[in-house]
Design an enzyme around this catalytic site. Structure first.
Site, PDB file in Angstrom:
ATOM      1  N   CYS A  27       0.867  -1.184   0.000  1.00  0.00           N
ATOM      2  CA  CYS A  27       0.000   0.000   0.000  1.00  0.00           C
ATOM      3  C   CYS A  27       0.901   1.230   0.000  1.00  0.00           C
ATOM      4  CB  CYS A  27      -0.910   0.003   1.228  1.00  0.00           C
ATOM      5  SG  CYS A  27      -1.962   1.456   1.371  1.00  0.00           S
ATOM      6  N   GLU A  76       1.845  -4.436  -5.526  1.00  0.00           N
ATOM      7  CA  GLU A  76       0.760  -5.404  -5.396  1.00  0.00           C
ATOM      8  C   GLU A  76      -0.370  -5.046  -6.343  1.00  0.00           C
ATOM      9  OE1 GLU A  76      -2.177  -6.761  -1.786  1.00  0.00           O
ATOM     10  OE2 GLU A  76      -0.033  -6.639  -1.355  1.00  0.00           O
TER      11      GLU A  76
END
Length: 439
Positions: A295, A329
């Site tokens: 993140c 990600e």
């Protein structure tokens, strides 16, 4: 005609070309300010960050669509009935019926198939032993129930005050105005009515906290920019507050409390008052997919100033020290994809333009070599080259061609990019987490 929550209608907005358009929008909230109503709208098929408050003049009431009432589920006799009950409730009813049906009179029992025997005195009875999961207070349910509610009005960040994303609620336990001063993502301060009370709460909280920088190790410093490495297990409270702070601005953020498997890298800006949080990114301690970012967030007061690209560059600098190739990600958000694609393009073009020809021949480089030099995963290198339309098939082999437009555009972009990571200022020793029994 009264406009209520749930209505859909065209709403006037300006697009990127500064032209008027009337996309379909849904009314999420209605507020009365000084006797005048304003409406919070979500544009259908648009990103949630474009949600905004609009005045009645921007609504096209001629094409309004009122929310449809939910049809009641018909019963066996064709008559309207209530909604079907939950599976847990149906299971409880079945168990209650089986208990009542298994007892006929006093001291007499009828065996019920499929249930274990329980010895009670001189008689044997079949008693159900079932564990029903309690999902009423799970994080997923709490978040799902709050998706349409605005829990925060603003987030106070030192001398900055940023509006929170209305579609990114935090769990009900923390309905906060987050106090962040001098680098510490601190405990939430309960939201109270009135600007004066909020300021007083923030000032009181500042006097109780002596932390002038994030916890963890400072692994990079150049000028006023520093990076701190924070272990999600050793500094659990700070990491959880950092995730909840990010949830105020990222509607797709899902990690709140399980921070043990993650490392957090917080970027700060230093001044006479201490270290102020600019942004951060998290990464898994052990990633089977070679993810180097889980993140990433740049706080709103520092956006569009080059800090986001600096965070991305730092994540790849860590991958270089680790001797690995990394990738963020997946899936990426729309803004995340733009930021990463811009960084990949500039980094790869920088490598290609530094190539020098030998003996009058054209310089040669392979995709694997580009990946090793930049620590960008091979799949991301290929997708970027295809996006830039640099790969061409010529005389039985693939070649890379740089047009003048691409070179000029790259040179202009690099002139605007003032913030860069200096590898000499990085003091980082990678850890082998696979050899540790517990993070």
């Amino acid at each position: 005609m009264e406009v209520i929550e749930g209505c859909r209608l065209p709403v006037l907005r300006r697009n990127q070309e500064n032209e008027d358009e009337w996309p379909l929008a849904e009314i999420l909230s209605v507020k009365d300010i000084s006797g005048r109503k304003v409406f919070y709208v979500h544009y259908i098929d648009f990103n949630k960050r474009l949600d905004e408050w609009v005045t009645p003049e921007r609504l096209d009431l001629k094409k309004i669509q009122f929310p449809k009432k939910e049809a009641k589920t018909p019963t066996k006799n064709g008559l309207p009935g209530s909604r079907p009950s939950s599976p847990e409730r149906e299971l409880k009813k079945t168990l209650d019926l089986s208990l009542h049906s298994s007892t006929v009179g006093i001291g007499k029992t009828i065996p019920t198939p499929g249930l274990p025997y329980l010895c009670t005195g001189a008689s044997l009875q079949r008693v159900p032993v079932v564990k029903i999961p309690d999902r009423t207070n799970s994080i997923e349910n709490v978040t799902k129930n709050l998706l349409s509610k605005r829990k925060l009005e603003a987030v106070s960040l030192a001398t900055q005050c940023s509006p929170a994303t209305p579609v990114a609620p935090t769990p009900e336990i923390v309905t906060p105005v987050y106090a962040q001063q001098n680098g510490s993502a601190r405990r939430p301060v309960p939201a109270v009515a009135g600007r004066k009370r909020k300021a007083n709460c923030l000032g009181t909280d500042e006097t109780k906290c002596n932390l002038r920088h994030p916890p963890g190790n400072e692994i990079y410093r150049k000028g006023t920019i520093s990076f701190f490495e924070i272990d999600g297990r050793k500094n659990k409270n700070y990491s959880q507050n950092l995730c909840l702070l990010a949830k105020c601005f990222l509607d797709h953020k899902t990690l709140y409390y399980d921070t043990d498997p993650f490392l957090f890298y917080v970027m700060t800006e230093y001044d006479c008052k201490g270290f102020h949080i600019v942004g951060y990114f998290s990464k898994e301690k052990e990633s089977t997919e070679d993810y180097n970012v889980a993140c990433i967030l740049t706080l709103p007061p520092y956006q569009r100033r080059g800090y986001g690209k600096l965070l991305i560059e730092f994540s790849y600098e860590l991958s270089k020290v680790e001797g690995k190739t990394g990738t963020p990600e997946k899936p990426l958000s729309d803004l995340g994809l733009l930021s990463y694609r811009s960084y990949w393009s500039q980094t790869i073009l920088e490598i290609l333009m530094e190539l020098k020809s030998e003996n009058g021949e054209r310089p040669q480089i392979t995709i694997n070599e580009i990946s090793e030099l930049t620590s960008i995963k091979k799949e991301d290198v290929i997708s970027t080259l295809q996006y830039l339309n640099l790969i061409n098939y010529y005389k039985g082999q693939y070649i890379l061609t740089l047009s003048e437009d691409i070179v000029e555009g790259h040179e202009k972009a690099m002139l605007k990019r003032h913030l860069r990571i200096d590898s000499k200022c990085l003091h980082f020793t990678p850890k082998d987490w696979s050899k540790r029994g517990k993070w």
